[in-house]
Design a protein around this motif. Sequence first.
Motif, PDB file in Angstrom:
ATOM      1  N   CYS A 300      60.960  40.900  44.611  1.00  0.00           N
ATOM      2  CA  CYS A 300      60.523  40.257  43.500  1.00  0.00           C
ATOM      3  C   CYS A 300      59.265  40.817  43.000  1.00  0.00           C
ATOM      4  N   ILE A 301      58.916  41.632  42.261  1.00  0.00           N
ATOM      5  CA  ILE A 301      57.995  42.130  41.922  1.00  0.00           C
ATOM      6  C   ILE A 301      57.173  41.065  41.068  1.00  0.00           C
ATOM      7  N   PRO A 302      57.407  40.454  40.180  1.00  0.00           N
ATOM      8  CA  PRO A 302      56.615  39.353  39.715  1.00  0.00           C
ATOM      9  C   PRO A 302      55.985  38.551  40.518  1.00  0.00           C
ATOM     10  N   GLU A 303      56.531  38.121  41.598  1.00  0.00           N
ATOM     11  CA  GLU A 303      55.873  37.080  42.626  1.00  0.00           C
ATOM     12  C   GLU A 303      54.763  37.983  43.235  1.00  0.00           C
ATOM     13  N   MET A 304      55.128  39.234  43.722  1.00  0.00           N
ATOM     14  CA  MET A 304      53.992  40.245  44.401  1.00  0.00           C
ATOM     15  C   MET A 304      52.851  40.257  43.320  1.00  0.00           C
ATOM     16  N   GLU A 305      53.118  40.651  42.177  1.00  0.00           N
ATOM     17  CA  GLU A 305      52.031  40.616  41.124  1.00  0.00           C
ATOM     18  C   GLU A 305      51.279  39.637  40.891  1.00  0.00           C
ATOM     19  N   ALA A 306      51.772  38.163  40.972  1.00  0.00           N
ATOM     20  CA  ALA A 306      51.011  37.064  40.981  1.00  0.00           C
ATOM     21  C   ALA A 306      50.300  36.831  42.111  1.00  0.00           C
ATOM     22  N   LEU A 307      50.735  37.237  43.262  1.00  0.00           N
ATOM     23  CA  LEU A 307      49.803  37.133  44.403  1.00  0.00           C
ATOM     24  C   LEU A 307      48.507  38.116  44.556  1.00  0.00           C
ATOM     25  N   ALA A 308      48.879  39.277  43.704  1.00  0.00           N
ATOM     26  CA  ALA A 308      47.813  40.534  44.168  1.00  0.00           C
ATOM     27  C   ALA A 308      46.469  40.220  43.308  1.00  0.00           C
ATOM     28  N   VAL A 309      45.478  40.670  43.822  1.00  0.00           N
ATOM     29  CA  VAL A 309      44.267  40.461  43.114  1.00  0.00           C
ATOM     30  C   VAL A 309      43.932  41.947  42.592  1.00  0.00           C
ATOM     31  N   GLU A 310      44.661  42.843  42.948  1.00  0.00           N
ATOM     32  CA  GLU A 310      44.170  44.286  42.542  1.00  0.00           C
ATOM     33  C   GLU A 310      45.836  45.018  42.635  1.00  0.00           C
ATOM     34  N   LYS A 311      45.874  45.966  41.713  1.00  0.00           N
ATOM     35  CA  LYS A 311      47.057  46.804  41.816  1.00  0.00           C
ATOM     36  C   LYS A 311      46.473  48.052  41.329  1.00  0.00           C
ATOM     37  N   LYS A 312      47.117  49.198  42.071  1.00  0.00           N
ATOM     38  CA  LYS A 312      46.724  50.544  41.576  1.00  0.00           C
ATOM     39  C   LYS A 312      47.655  51.613  41.990  1.00  0.00           C
ATOM     40  N   VAL A 313      47.733  52.735  41.527  1.00  0.00           N
ATOM     41  CA  VAL A 313      48.530  53.768  42.250  1.00  0.00           C
ATOM     42  C   VAL A 313      47.885  54.342  43.306  1.00  0.00           C
ATOM     43  N   GLN A 314      48.603  54.481  44.275  1.00  0.00           N
ATOM     44  CA  GLN A 314      48.044  55.124  45.668  1.00  0.00           C
ATOM     45  C   GLN A 314      48.444  56.431  45.533  1.00  0.00           C
ATOM     46  N   GLY A 320      50.252  50.385  44.913  1.00  0.00           N
ATOM     47  CA  GLY A 320      49.541  49.231  45.776  1.00  0.00           C
ATOM     48  C   GLY A 320      49.277  48.097  45.180  1.00  0.00           C
ATOM     49  N   TYR A 321      49.513  46.930  45.937  1.00  0.00           N
ATOM     50  CA  TYR A 321      49.064  45.612  45.544  1.00  0.00           C
ATOM     51  C   TYR A 321      48.166  44.915  46.778  1.00  0.00           C
ATOM     52  N   ARG A 322      47.014  44.660  46.537  1.00  0.00           N
ATOM     53  CA  ARG A 322      46.018  43.991  47.157  1.00  0.00           C
ATOM     54  C   ARG A 322      46.154  42.653  47.222  1.00  0.00           C
ATOM     55  N   MET A 323      46.357  41.977  48.295  1.00  0.00           N
ATOM     56  CA  MET A 323      46.393  40.618  48.450  1.00  0.00           C
ATOM     57  C   MET A 323      44.936  39.906  48.498  1.00  0.00           C
ATOM     58  N   SER A 324      44.879  38.665  48.377  1.00  0.00           N
ATOM     59  CA  SER A 324      43.584  37.959  48.339  1.00  0.00           C
ATOM     60  C   SER A 324      42.844  38.243  49.932  1.00  0.00           C
ATOM     61  N   ASP A 325      43.497  38.246  50.866  1.00  0.00           N
ATOM     62  CA  ASP A 325      43.029  38.407  52.371  1.00  0.00           C
ATOM     63  C   ASP A 325      42.764  40.037  52.529  1.00  0.00           C
ATOM     64  N   GLY A 326      43.026  41.028  51.605  1.00  0.00           N
ATOM     65  CA  GLY A 326      42.468  42.336  51.839  1.00  0.00           C
ATOM     66  C   GLY A 326      43.824  43.243  52.119  1.00  0.00           C
ATOM     67  N   ARG A 327      44.878  42.483  52.553  1.00  0.00           N
ATOM     68  CA  ARG A 327      46.040  43.511  52.952  1.00  0.00           C
ATOM     69  C   ARG A 327      46.495  44.200  51.711  1.00  0.00           C
TER      70      ARG A 327
END
Length: 415
Positions: A300-314, A320-327
């Motif tokens: 479920c990509i929309p839910e991952m994007e909603a959680l992410a604070v950053e998104k970038k091509v790795q 890559g999707y960076r979560m609020s805790d840095g993961r």
Amino acid sequence: MKSVIRDINLAESGRQKIEWVRKNMPLLRSLEDEFSKTQPFKGVRVTISVHLEAKTAYLAKVIAAGGGEVSVTGSNPLSTQDDVAAALAADGLDVYAWHNATSEEYMEHLNMALGYKPNIIIDDGGDLVHMLHTKRRELLPHIMGGCEETTTGVIRLKAMEREGSLMFPMIAVNNAYCKYLFDNRYGTGQSVWDGINRTTNLIVAGKNVVVIGYGWCGKGVAMRAKGLGASVIVCEVDPVKAAEAVMDGFKVMKMNDAAKVGDIFITVTGCKRVISEEHFKVMKDGAIMCNAGHFDVEICIPEMEALAVEKKVQRQNITGYRMSDGRWLNLLAEGRLVNLAAGDGHPAEIMDMSFALQALSAQYMLNNYSKMGNKVVDVPADIDNRVAEMKLKSWGIEIDKLTDDQKKYLESWAV
């Protein structure tokens, strides 16, 4: 109609790819020779919507060699190879597809391919069937029937049959023994790992690989992961398949538990939202996710994007999707079919069997559609057996046959 492709100048590269698979697809070569002589599709319009790469292109050329008037489109925006599309167009087939099409472009390509007013369709995932039953119903009188390549498409067809909305017969090629025993298991098993390994350039040995879904595709993916040295965890909703996974030597867990320990996650369910918000929240830093089901709804990509604070091509084909805790959580090929969107799909020798089934099933449909009814029909056993016999012959293998006395014994109830 004029082809709609990226660049006709790419044709020579595409021809090289098609010629390579042709040399490694002896079953289709045999059918090409046969069809060239018998012309079973003469005057018949055939529309193909299958992942548009070299093996599919060769299938289209085999049907054209049999007299068919062929139009070709893709079945996934990221699996089309532009040089292969150019090669087909340069060789006189009508092609409507390009790599990385938008959703709107993809649907328009399907629409243009159906503008051919096909008599027979070869579908992969059910998008042609869906369009014919919704936006292009005026074409239904031209349709004799068709063939479906994959599990997701058969599921959709069965739903239509149950509710009485299916308007023509469809052969479930996916359900043939020579399809799921070899294509789904060995083809998916190898091609998924081809896609993962070429994309990530990381070792598999020693990692926890979570395979979500233990149908024939899942079995193949798990088997190859084990061979690469991974510790394999299977997630299932079917108790029989879960028990089978245990006896095959794999750990079986609920997804909520597997999410905490997995390094690589592969969805192979044909269902939606099997990796979702609750799982993203507990995954390890650096976890890798990919999908081997037909549609990009399993993760479920929309839910991952909603959680992410950053998104970038790795890296190419890794987001890559960076979560609020840095993961960082890593998604391969935008959640689309990893073996095709980030690879070349199944090996040629495997698709040789599957596409031989498609070609022979299309020929069977042509000759029998009027008595089949608006149903989902299994591939006739004699076609399945013929493909298996052709494959054995290509390997130079001969097998025994029952004697008349043995046949009589097996058909009798007496001792």
